[in-house]
Design a protein around this motif. Structure first.
Motif, short mmCIF file in Angstrom:
data_model
loop_
_atom_site.label_atom_id
_atom_site.label_comp_id
_atom_site.label_asym_id
_atom_site.label_seq_id
_atom_site.Cartn_x
_atom_site.Cartn_y
_atom_site.Cartn_z
N ASP A 126 -46.64 57.85 -26.48
CA ASP A 126 -47.76 58.02 -25.55
C ASP A 126 -47.63 59.34 -24.80
O ASP A 126 -48.60 60.10 -24.66
CB ASP A 126 -47.79 56.89 -24.52
CG ASP A 126 -48.16 55.55 -25.12
OD1 ASP A 126 -48.86 55.52 -26.14
OD2 ASP A 126 -47.76 54.53 -24.52
N LEU A 127 -46.43 59.61 -24.30
CA LEU A 127 -46.21 60.80 -23.49
C LEU A 127 -46.39 62.07 -24.31
O LEU A 127 -46.88 63.09 -23.81
CB LEU A 127 -44.82 60.77 -22.86
CG LEU A 127 -44.63 59.70 -21.77
CD1 LEU A 127 -43.16 59.56 -21.40
CD2 LEU A 127 -45.46 60.05 -20.54
N ALA A 128 -45.99 62.02 -25.59
CA ALA A 128 -46.18 63.18 -26.46
C ALA A 128 -47.66 63.45 -26.67
O ALA A 128 -48.12 64.61 -26.61
CB ALA A 128 -45.48 62.94 -27.80
N LYS A 129 -48.44 62.40 -26.92
CA LYS A 129 -49.89 62.56 -27.09
C LYS A 129 -50.53 63.04 -25.79
O LYS A 129 -51.45 63.87 -25.81
CB LYS A 129 -50.52 61.24 -27.53
CG LYS A 129 -50.14 60.81 -28.94
CD LYS A 129 -50.76 59.45 -29.28
CE LYS A 129 -50.37 59.01 -30.68
NZ LYS A 129 -50.91 57.65 -30.99
N LEU A 130 -50.04 62.51 -24.68
CA LEU A 130 -50.57 62.90 -23.38
C LEU A 130 -50.33 64.38 -23.14
O LEU A 130 -51.21 65.09 -22.63
CB LEU A 130 -49.91 62.07 -22.28
CG LEU A 130 -50.27 62.44 -20.83
CD1 LEU A 130 -51.77 62.31 -20.61
CD2 LEU A 130 -49.49 61.58 -19.85
N ASP A 131 -49.16 64.87 -23.51
CA ASP A 131 -48.84 66.28 -23.29
C ASP A 131 -49.76 67.18 -24.10
O ASP A 131 -50.23 68.21 -23.61
CB ASP A 131 -47.38 66.56 -23.63
CG ASP A 131 -46.91 67.88 -23.07
OD1 ASP A 131 -46.96 68.05 -21.83
OD2 ASP A 131 -46.52 68.76 -23.85
N VAL A 132 -50.05 66.79 -25.33
CA VAL A 132 -50.96 67.57 -26.17
C VAL A 132 -52.35 67.63 -25.54
O VAL A 132 -52.96 68.69 -25.43
CB VAL A 132 -51.05 66.97 -27.60
CG1 VAL A 132 -52.15 67.65 -28.40
CG2 VAL A 132 -49.71 67.11 -28.31
N ALA A 133 -52.84 66.48 -25.12
CA ALA A 133 -54.16 66.43 -24.49
C ALA A 133 -54.17 67.20 -23.17
O ALA A 133 -55.12 67.93 -22.87
CB ALA A 133 -54.58 64.99 -24.26
N ALA A 134 -53.11 67.05 -22.39
CA ALA A 134 -53.04 67.73 -21.09
C ALA A 134 -53.05 69.24 -21.26
O ALA A 134 -53.69 69.96 -20.47
CB ALA A 134 -51.78 67.28 -20.34
N ARG A 135 -52.35 69.74 -22.27
CA ARG A 135 -52.30 71.19 -22.47
C ARG A 135 -53.67 71.77 -22.82
O ARG A 135 -53.94 72.95 -22.56
CB ARG A 135 -51.25 71.55 -23.54
CG ARG A 135 -49.83 71.31 -23.06
CD ARG A 135 -48.77 71.67 -24.08
NE ARG A 135 -47.45 71.29 -23.60
CZ ARG A 135 -46.72 71.99 -22.73
NH1 ARG A 135 -47.21 73.13 -22.25
NH2 ARG A 135 -45.54 71.57 -22.34
N SER A 136 -54.54 70.94 -23.37
CA SER A 136 -55.88 71.42 -23.70
C SER A 136 -56.71 71.66 -22.45
O SER A 136 -57.75 72.33 -22.49
CB SER A 136 -56.60 70.43 -24.61
OG SER A 136 -56.99 69.27 -23.89
#
Length: 254
Positions: free
Chosen positions: A67-77
């Motif tokens: 979850d946190l890995a996916k969150l980081d990708v989305a957050a960086r956008s």
């Protein structure tokens, strides 16, 4: 009383409205929205701090590594990182991330129906009222169980790239008055994914509003009420609840 279904964010070049809508608006002595001040950032900030931030229970303590890995990708956008979002509650992160791709696709809250109609009402000297308060709305989201909030966030991360496509479909259905399509796009998926979210965000609020409208009908004058289109479709729509209470409800053709 006129009920008008809206979309909260639109592209600035999206054409909407009709002579029938204008006539209903102009004939009304009061204009009602879900809340009176949807664009009041000064009012929103302390409420978001109150209801949307939980530093003692950060996301990193309740989400999986995936979850946190996916969150980081989305957050960086959106120019952030998962670490920066860590103190926020899951519902607020989900809401923040769901809006980001829409803004990139040209959607703008300032072009949303409520903002436009509110400006028109103020210019015409019409009183503006709210069926709810901003604090009440945020309290509904904050009141969802943590499990449901996490599911909401995971769903947002899974659908992050498709958010604009879904809103495009909803706007197209709304623009043509296709209530069946609006229900298929905006109501049924919510009902199937999370009965708790459906009840909290749609059914229970619709019941509250229907009760308020029944009280309004005991008075006099003409009132124009603009709320999200999803509240005006389906088996538990505002107007269905009014019909069940014995109120005469008719659809006005544009």
């Amino acid at each position: 009383i006129y009920l008008f279904g809206t979309v909260h964010v639109l592209r600035p070049d999206t054409a909407w409205g009709s002579p029938a809508v204008d006539a209903a608006f102009d004939a009304s002595s009061e204009i009602w929205f879900e809340i009176t001040n949807p664009d009041d950032q000064a009012a929103a900030f302390p409420l978001i701090q109150q209801y949307g931030v939980s530093p003692n229970r950060p996301l990193s303590s309740i989400l999986t590594a995936d979850d946190l890995a996916k969150l980081d990708v989305a957050a960086r956008s959106i120019g952030a990182t998962a670490a920066q979002l860590d103190p926020m509650r899951p519902w607020l992160v989900a809401l923040t991330l769901s809006v980001a791709p829409l803004a990139k696709a040209g959607y703008d809250a300032n072009s949303g129906v409520e903002i436009v109609l509110r400006e028109r009402a103020v210019a015409a000297g019409k009183p503006v009222r709210g069926l709810e308060t901003m604090e009440g709305q945020l309290g509904i989201l904050a009141g969802l169980s943590e499990e449901t909030q996490i599911a909401f966030l995971r769903s947002t991360l899974e659908d992050f790239e498709q958010a604009t496509v879904e809103l495009d479909r909803l706007v197209a259905a709304w623009a043509t008055g296709d209530t069946a399509a609006i229900e298929q796009i905006g109501v049924i998926p919510m009902m199937e994914a999370s009965p708790e979210v459906y009840l909290a965000l749609l059914a229970e609020r619709n019941a509250n509003w229907a009760t308020q409208i029944e009280t309004m009908l005991e008075g006099s004058g003409t009132i124009f009420i603009a709320v999200g289109a999803a509240h005006l479709v389906g088996a538990e729509s505002v107007q269905k609840m009014l019909e069940d209470a014995g109120v005469d409800v008719q659809r006005v053709q544009p």
